[in-house]
Write a protein that holds these residues in place. Structure first.
Motif, PDB file in Angstrom:
ATOM      1  N   TYR A  60       5.015   4.995   8.632  1.00  0.00           N
ATOM      2  CA  TYR A  60       5.320   4.559   9.997  1.00  0.00           C
ATOM      3  C   TYR A  60       6.515   3.620   9.996  1.00  0.00           C
ATOM      4  CZ  TYR A  60       4.652   2.431  14.580  1.00  0.00           C
ATOM      5  OH  TYR A  60       4.835   1.973  15.849  1.00  0.00           O
ATOM      6  N   VAL A  61       7.413   3.821  10.952  1.00  0.00           N
ATOM      7  CA  VAL A  61       8.575   2.946  11.122  1.00  0.00           C
ATOM      8  C   VAL A  61       8.658   2.536  12.575  1.00  0.00           C
ATOM      9  CG1 VAL A  61      11.088   2.758  10.991  1.00  0.00           C
ATOM     10  CG2 VAL A  61       9.860   4.082   9.271  1.00  0.00           C
ATOM     11  N   ASN A  62       8.791   1.226  12.832  1.00  0.00           N
ATOM     12  CA  ASN A  62       9.033   0.700  14.169  1.00  0.00           C
ATOM     13  C   ASN A  62      10.064  -0.404  14.022  1.00  0.00           C
ATOM     14  OD1 ASN A  62       8.994  -0.646  16.633  1.00  0.00           O
ATOM     15  ND2 ASN A  62       6.856  -0.077  17.011  1.00  0.00           N
ATOM     16  N   LYS A  63      11.331  -0.054  14.233  1.00  0.00           N
ATOM     17  CA  LYS A  63      12.429  -0.996  14.001  1.00  0.00           C
ATOM     18  C   LYS A  63      12.365  -2.209  14.923  1.00  0.00           C
ATOM     19  CE  LYS A  63      15.554   2.358  12.033  1.00  0.00           C
ATOM     20  NZ  LYS A  63      16.827   3.041  12.089  1.00  0.00           N
ATOM     21  N   SER A  64      11.877  -2.046  16.154  1.00  0.00           N
ATOM     22  CA  SER A  64      11.835  -3.182  17.078  1.00  0.00           C
ATOM     23  C   SER A  64      10.852  -4.257  16.613  1.00  0.00           C
ATOM     24  CB  SER A  64      11.490  -2.715  18.490  1.00  0.00           C
ATOM     25  OG  SER A  64      10.195  -2.155  18.528  1.00  0.00           O
ATOM     26  N   TYR A  65       9.865  -3.918  15.837  1.00  0.00           N
ATOM     27  CA  TYR A  65       8.913  -4.893  15.282  1.00  0.00           C
ATOM     28  C   TYR A  65       9.165  -5.172  13.806  1.00  0.00           C
ATOM     29  CZ  TYR A  65       6.142  -4.630  19.528  1.00  0.00           C
ATOM     30  OH  TYR A  65       5.717  -4.707  20.823  1.00  0.00           O
ATOM     31  N   GLY A  66      10.204  -4.584  13.266  1.00  0.00           N
ATOM     32  CA  GLY A  66      10.530  -4.799  11.861  1.00  0.00           C
ATOM     33  C   GLY A  66       9.545  -4.161  10.895  1.00  0.00           C
ATOM     34  N   MET A  67       8.869  -3.111  11.341  1.00  0.00           N
ATOM     35  CA  MET A  67       7.878  -2.442  10.489  1.00  0.00           C
ATOM     36  C   MET A  67       8.505  -1.246   9.792  1.00  0.00           C
ATOM     37  SD  MET A  67       4.529  -2.503  12.950  1.00  0.00           S
ATOM     38  CE  MET A  67       3.483  -1.761  11.732  1.00  0.00           C
ATOM     39  N   ASP A  68       8.317  -1.169   8.515  1.00  0.00           N
ATOM     40  CA  ASP A  68       8.768  -0.017   7.739  1.00  0.00           C
ATOM     41  C   ASP A  68       7.741   0.236   6.649  1.00  0.00           C
ATOM     42  OD1 ASP A  68       9.992   1.961   6.308  1.00  0.00           O
ATOM     43  OD2 ASP A  68      11.913   0.932   6.124  1.00  0.00           O
ATOM     44  N   GLN A  69       6.827   1.129   6.937  1.00  0.00           N
ATOM     45  CA  GLN A  69       5.738   1.428   6.004  1.00  0.00           C
ATOM     46  C   GLN A  69       5.951   2.782   5.320  1.00  0.00           C
ATOM     47  OE1 GLN A  69       2.378   1.130   8.627  1.00  0.00           O
ATOM     48  NE2 GLN A  69       2.287  -1.087   8.452  1.00  0.00           N
ATOM     49  N   ARG A  70       7.219   3.175   5.183  1.00  0.00           N
ATOM     50  CA  ARG A  70       7.518   4.436   4.523  1.00  0.00           C
ATOM     51  C   ARG A  70       7.256   4.331   3.029  1.00  0.00           C
ATOM     52  NH1 ARG A  70      13.465   5.352   6.834  1.00  0.00           N
ATOM     53  NH2 ARG A  70      13.436   3.147   6.347  1.00  0.00           N
ATOM     54  N   ARG A  71       6.874   5.454   2.450  1.00  0.00           N
ATOM     55  CA  ARG A  71       6.731   5.549   1.006  1.00  0.00           C
ATOM     56  C   ARG A  71       6.939   6.998   0.594  1.00  0.00           C
ATOM     57  NH1 ARG A  71       0.942   5.127   2.490  1.00  0.00           N
ATOM     58  NH2 ARG A  71      -0.057   6.960   1.644  1.00  0.00           N
ATOM     59  N   GLU A  72       7.260   7.177  -0.655  1.00  0.00           N
ATOM     60  CA  GLU A  72       7.476   8.525  -1.162  1.00  0.00           C
ATOM     61  C   GLU A  72       6.157   9.137  -1.598  1.00  0.00           C
ATOM     62  OE1 GLU A  72      10.428   8.262  -4.231  1.00  0.00           O
ATOM     63  OE2 GLU A  72      12.043   8.430  -2.778  1.00  0.00           O
ATOM     64  N   ASP A  73       6.048  10.437  -1.367  1.00  0.00           N
ATOM     65  CA  ASP A  73       4.874  11.183  -1.787  1.00  0.00           C
ATOM     66  C   ASP A  73       5.362  12.558  -2.240  1.00  0.00           C
ATOM     67  OD1 ASP A  73       2.246  11.718  -2.332  1.00  0.00           O
ATOM     68  OD2 ASP A  73       1.549  11.586  -0.267  1.00  0.00           O
ATOM     69  N   TYR A  74       4.450  13.385  -2.691  1.00  0.00           N
ATOM     70  CA  TYR A  74       4.804  14.710  -3.193  1.00  0.00           C
ATOM     71  C   TYR A  74       3.982  15.775  -2.489  1.00  0.00           C
ATOM     72  CZ  TYR A  74       7.159  12.125  -6.820  1.00  0.00           C
ATOM     73  OH  TYR A  74       7.992  11.270  -7.476  1.00  0.00           O
ATOM     74  N   LYS A  75       4.559  16.958  -2.358  1.00  0.00           N
ATOM     75  CA  LYS A  75       3.866  18.084  -1.745  1.00  0.00           C
ATOM     76  C   LYS A  75       4.181  19.354  -2.519  1.00  0.00           C
ATOM     77  CE  LYS A  75       7.548  19.164   1.535  1.00  0.00           C
ATOM     78  NZ  LYS A  75       7.874  19.368   2.944  1.00  0.00           N
ATOM     79  N   LEU A  76       3.409  20.387  -2.269  1.00  0.00           N
ATOM     80  CA  LEU A  76       3.684  21.709  -2.831  1.00  0.00           C
ATOM     81  C   LEU A  76       4.341  22.545  -1.742  1.00  0.00           C
ATOM     82  CD1 LEU A  76       0.382  22.467  -4.755  1.00  0.00           C
ATOM     83  CD2 LEU A  76       2.521  21.585  -5.658  1.00  0.00           C
ATOM     84  N   SER A  77       5.371  23.289  -2.111  1.00  0.00           N
ATOM     85  CA  SER A  77       6.054  24.140  -1.137  1.00  0.00           C
ATOM     86  C   SER A  77       6.423  25.469  -1.779  1.00  0.00           C
ATOM     87  CB  SER A  77       7.308  23.448  -0.608  1.00  0.00           C
ATOM     88  OG  SER A  77       8.289  23.381  -1.611  1.00  0.00           O
TER      89      SER A  77
END
Length: 105
Positions: A71-88
């Motif tokens: 989740y990212v919300n720039k107006s509140y200074g929140m950046d909860q991004r992280r890297e993950d992996y998937k199969l494609s």
């Protein structure tokens, strides 16, 4: 290797309904370890070419891809991004066991 659960659907980027399928207990055939508890894939011609019933065990090849989630919300200074992996790009689908599961218990 994975267990087929059910067919579903989603809206694609053009707004049309697209069939998907749910797989659970996805394991690496090399290490026999579980790599994901469940995954949704598009119901492609490769999956359509095999007869799937709930509980069917299938084997396939797929690419491992890195992606960013969170989740990212720039107006509140929140950046909860992280890297993950998937199969494609699943390919070479084969049916191993098509024994239906008994869900009546």
């Amino acid at each position: 290797m994975a267990t087929f659960v059910r067919i579903g659907s989603k809206r694609n980027y053009k707004g049309y309904s697209e069939e998907t399928l749910l797989l659970k207990d996805i394991q690496s055939t090399e290490t026999k370890s579980v790599v994901a508890d469940h995954l949704w894939f598009s119901y492609t011609k490769g999956f359509q070419s095999i007869s799937l019933t709930p509980g069917a065990i299938i084997i396939f090849e797929a690419r491992i891809k890195k992606y960013t989630k969170g989740y990212v919300n720039k107006s509140y200074g929140m950046d909860q991004r992280r890297e993950d992996y998937k199969l494609s790009h699943p390919t070479k689908m084969r049916l191993i066991d098509n024994m239906p599961t008994d869900n009546s218990k």
